[in-house]
Design a protein around this motif. Structure first.
Motif, PDB file in Angstrom:
ATOM      1  N   ALA A   1       0.829  -1.221   0.283  1.00 46.42           N
ATOM      2  CA  ALA A   1      -0.340  -0.032   0.022  1.00 46.42           C
ATOM      3  C   ALA A   1       0.865   1.094   0.405  1.00 46.42           C
ATOM      4  O   ALA A   1       0.642   2.476  -0.241  1.00 46.42           O
ATOM      5  N   TRP A   2       1.917   0.752   0.704  1.00 46.44           N
ATOM      6  CA  TRP A   2       3.259   1.992   0.252  1.00 46.44           C
ATOM      7  C   TRP A   2       2.581   2.829  -0.782  1.00 46.44           C
ATOM      8  O   TRP A   2       3.648   3.712  -0.948  1.00 46.44           O
ATOM      9  N   PHE A   3       2.721   1.497  -1.995  1.00 41.10           N
ATOM     10  CA  PHE A   3       3.194   2.469  -3.522  1.00 41.10           C
ATOM     11  C   PHE A   3       2.415   4.173  -3.825  1.00 41.10           C
ATOM     12  O   PHE A   3       2.250   4.180  -4.452  1.00 41.10           O
ATOM     13  N   GLY A   4       1.190   3.749  -2.858  1.00 39.32           N
ATOM     14  CA  GLY A   4       0.164   4.653  -2.793  1.00 39.32           C
ATOM     15  C   GLY A   4       0.634   6.508  -2.315  1.00 39.32           C
ATOM     16  O   GLY A   4      -0.074   7.195  -3.210  1.00 39.32           O
ATOM     17  N   ALA A   5       1.502   6.294  -2.338  1.00 46.37           N
ATOM     18  CA  ALA A   5       2.327   7.448  -1.895  1.00 46.37           C
ATOM     19  C   ALA A   5       2.666   8.532  -3.674  1.00 46.37           C
ATOM     20  O   ALA A   5       3.084   9.349  -3.279  1.00 46.37           O
ATOM     21  N   LEU A   6       2.849   7.308  -4.587  1.00 48.25           N
ATOM     22  CA  LEU A   6       2.961   7.944  -5.560  1.00 48.25           C
ATOM     23  C   LEU A   6       1.506   8.908  -6.031  1.00 48.25           C
ATOM     24  O   LEU A   6       1.941   9.437  -7.209  1.00 48.25           O
ATOM     25  N   GLY A   7       0.645   8.887  -5.441  1.00 51.01           N
ATOM     26  CA  GLY A   7      -0.178   9.922  -5.404  1.00 51.01           C
ATOM     27  C   GLY A   7      -0.197  11.638  -5.365  1.00 51.01           C
ATOM     28  O   GLY A   7      -1.089  11.633  -5.417  1.00 51.01           O
ATOM     29  N   PHE A   8       1.355  11.570  -4.587  1.00 56.22           N
ATOM     30  CA  PHE A   8       1.505  12.813  -4.386  1.00 56.22           C
ATOM     31  C   PHE A   8       1.828  13.741  -6.018  1.00 56.22           C
ATOM     32  O   PHE A   8       1.586  14.539  -6.249  1.00 56.22           O
ATOM     33  N   LEU A   9       2.602  12.965  -6.525  1.00 52.34           N
ATOM     34  CA  LEU A   9       2.578  12.803  -8.249  1.00 52.34           C
ATOM     35  C   LEU A   9       1.485  13.470  -8.898  1.00 52.34           C
ATOM     36  O   LEU A   9       1.311  13.019 -10.419  1.00 52.34           O
ATOM     37  N   SER A  10       0.345  12.845  -8.570  1.00 55.42           N
ATOM     38  CA  SER A  10      -1.313  13.045  -9.074  1.00 55.42           C
ATOM     39  C   SER A  10      -1.204  12.034 -10.438  1.00 55.42           C
ATOM     40  O   SER A  10      -1.358  10.508  -9.869  1.00 55.42           O
ATOM     41  N   ILE A  11      -1.938  13.071 -11.760  1.00 48.72           N
ATOM     42  CA  ILE A  11      -1.315  12.042 -12.356  1.00 48.72           C
ATOM     43  C   ILE A  11      -0.501  11.610 -13.054  1.00 48.72           C
ATOM     44  O   ILE A  11      -1.117  10.270 -13.103  1.00 48.72           O
ATOM     45  N   ILE A  12       0.057  11.018 -12.863  1.00 46.63           N
ATOM     46  CA  ILE A  12       1.661  10.705 -13.054  1.00 46.63           C
ATOM     47  C   ILE A  12       1.755   9.232 -12.097  1.00 46.63           C
ATOM     48  O   ILE A  12       1.865   8.677 -13.020  1.00 46.63           O
ATOM     49  N   GLY A  13       1.423   9.786 -11.253  1.00 45.63           N
ATOM     50  CA  GLY A  13       2.091   8.427 -10.221  1.00 45.63           C
ATOM     51  C   GLY A  13       1.063   7.376 -10.485  1.00 45.63           C
ATOM     52  O   GLY A  13       0.570   6.006  -9.914  1.00 45.63           O
ATOM     53  N   LEU A  14      -0.239   7.813 -10.681  1.00 46.26           N
ATOM     54  CA  LEU A  14      -1.853   7.324 -11.330  1.00 46.26           C
ATOM     55  C   LEU A  14      -1.419   6.415 -12.695  1.00 46.26           C
ATOM     56  O   LEU A  14      -1.513   4.951 -12.504  1.00 46.26           O
ATOM     57  N   ILE A  15      -1.244   6.727 -13.120  1.00 46.76           N
ATOM     58  CA  ILE A  15      -0.315   6.533 -14.587  1.00 46.76           C
ATOM     59  C   ILE A  15       0.772   4.900 -13.744  1.00 46.76           C
ATOM     60  O   ILE A  15       0.565   4.093 -15.014  1.00 46.76           O
ATOM     61  N   VAL A  16       1.717   5.574 -13.205  1.00 43.23           N
ATOM     62  CA  VAL A  16       2.752   4.404 -12.602  1.00 43.23           C
ATOM     63  C   VAL A  16       2.296   2.995 -12.336  1.00 43.23           C
ATOM     64  O   VAL A  16       2.581   1.786 -12.729  1.00 43.23           O
ATOM     65  N   LEU A  17       1.030   3.363 -11.836  1.00 39.18           N
ATOM     66  CA  LEU A  17       0.410   2.881 -10.904  1.00 39.18           C
ATOM     67  C   LEU A  17      -0.170   1.394 -11.967  1.00 39.18           C
ATOM     68  O   LEU A  17      -0.256   0.392 -11.390  1.00 39.18           O
ATOM     69  N   ALA A  18      -0.806   2.118 -12.398  1.00 37.05           N
ATOM     70  CA  ALA A  18      -2.012   1.435 -13.575  1.00 37.05           C
ATOM     71  C   ALA A  18      -0.628   0.419 -15.118  1.00 37.05           C
ATOM     72  O   ALA A  18      -1.287  -0.331 -14.548  1.00 37.05           O
ATOM     73  N   VAL A  19       0.751   0.946 -14.805  1.00 35.10           N
ATOM     74  CA  VAL A  19       1.204  -0.236 -15.508  1.00 35.10           C
ATOM     75  C   VAL A  19       2.309  -0.745 -14.793  1.00 35.10           C
ATOM     76  O   VAL A  19       3.193  -1.977 -15.392  1.00 35.10           O
ATOM     77  N   MET A  20       1.492  -0.941 -13.527  1.00 40.06           N
ATOM     78  CA  MET A  20       2.943  -1.923 -12.602  1.00 40.06           C
ATOM     79  C   MET A  20       2.281  -3.333 -13.082  1.00 40.06           C
ATOM     80  O   MET A  20       0.570  -4.143 -13.015  1.00 40.06           O
ATOM     81  N   LYS A  21       2.443  -4.472 -12.946  1.00 41.01           N
ATOM     82  CA  LYS A  21       2.733  -5.627 -13.137  1.00 41.01           C
ATOM     83  C   LYS A  21       1.219  -6.018 -12.015  1.00 41.01           C
ATOM     84  O   LYS A  21       1.550  -5.465 -11.094  1.00 41.01           O
ATOM     85  N   ASP A  22       0.243  -6.248 -12.127  1.00 39.35           N
ATOM     86  CA  ASP A  22      -0.655  -7.001 -11.394  1.00 39.35           C
ATOM     87  C   ASP A  22      -0.549  -8.391 -10.988  1.00 39.35           C
ATOM     88  O   ASP A  22      -0.354  -9.788 -11.722  1.00 39.35           O
ATOM     89  N   LYS A  23      -0.191  -8.231 -10.236  1.00 42.37           N
ATOM     90  CA  LYS A  23       0.311 -10.038  -9.686  1.00 42.37           C
ATOM     91  C   LYS A  23      -0.224 -11.197  -9.035  1.00 42.37           C
ATOM     92  O   LYS A  23      -0.708 -12.605  -8.913  1.00 42.37           O
ATOM     93  N   HIS A  24      -1.941 -10.450  -9.436  1.00 46.15           N
ATOM     94  CA  HIS A  24      -3.252 -11.508  -8.884  1.00 46.15           C
ATOM     95  C   HIS A  24      -3.434 -12.369 -10.043  1.00 46.15           C
ATOM     96  O   HIS A  24      -4.157 -12.896  -9.865  1.00 46.15           O
ATOM     97  N   LYS A  25      -2.917 -11.905 -11.325  1.00 45.97           N
ATOM     98  CA  LYS A  25      -3.856 -12.664 -12.589  1.00 45.97           C
ATOM     99  C   LYS A  25      -3.000 -13.910 -12.752  1.00 45.97           C
ATOM    100  O   LYS A  25      -2.450 -14.767 -12.144  1.00 45.97           O
TER     101      LYS A  25
END
Length: 85
Positions: free
Chosen positions: A61-85
């Motif tokens: 959940a600490w990756f949520g700190a990328l939210g400080f970067l606003s939309i850029i942080g959200l884009i980074v989270l979107a391209v991160m690999k989904d480990k639950h697939k």
């Protein structure tokens, strides 16, 4: 992404963005203190939503700190690999 976190992500990111926009609008139209407070609450909710997004993808959940970067942080989270697939 796990469905239990998907709902929290949508709520956190959506409300966070709306509050940031509303706070900025209020700050520009005459109530800067209240607008700033609402915008900061929006940032906190947005970051929480980003943390839920990271957890839903199997990351810390600490990756949520990328939210400080606003939309850029959200884009980074979107391209991160989904480990639950």
């Amino acid at each position: 992404m796990l469905s239990q976190y998907k709902r929290n992500t949508n709520i956190g990111v959506g409300i966070g963005i709306l509050l940031q926009v509303a706070g900025r609008t209020m700050a520009e139209r005459g109530t800067p203190e209240t607008g700033l407070l609402i915008a900061l609450i929006g940032v906190a909710i947005f970051i929480w939503g980003c943390g839920q997004y990271a957890k839903g993808k199997g990351h810390s959940a600490w990756f949520g700190a990328l939210g400080f970067l606003s939309i850029i942080g959200l884009i980074v989270l979107a391209v991160m690999k989904d480990k639950h697939k």
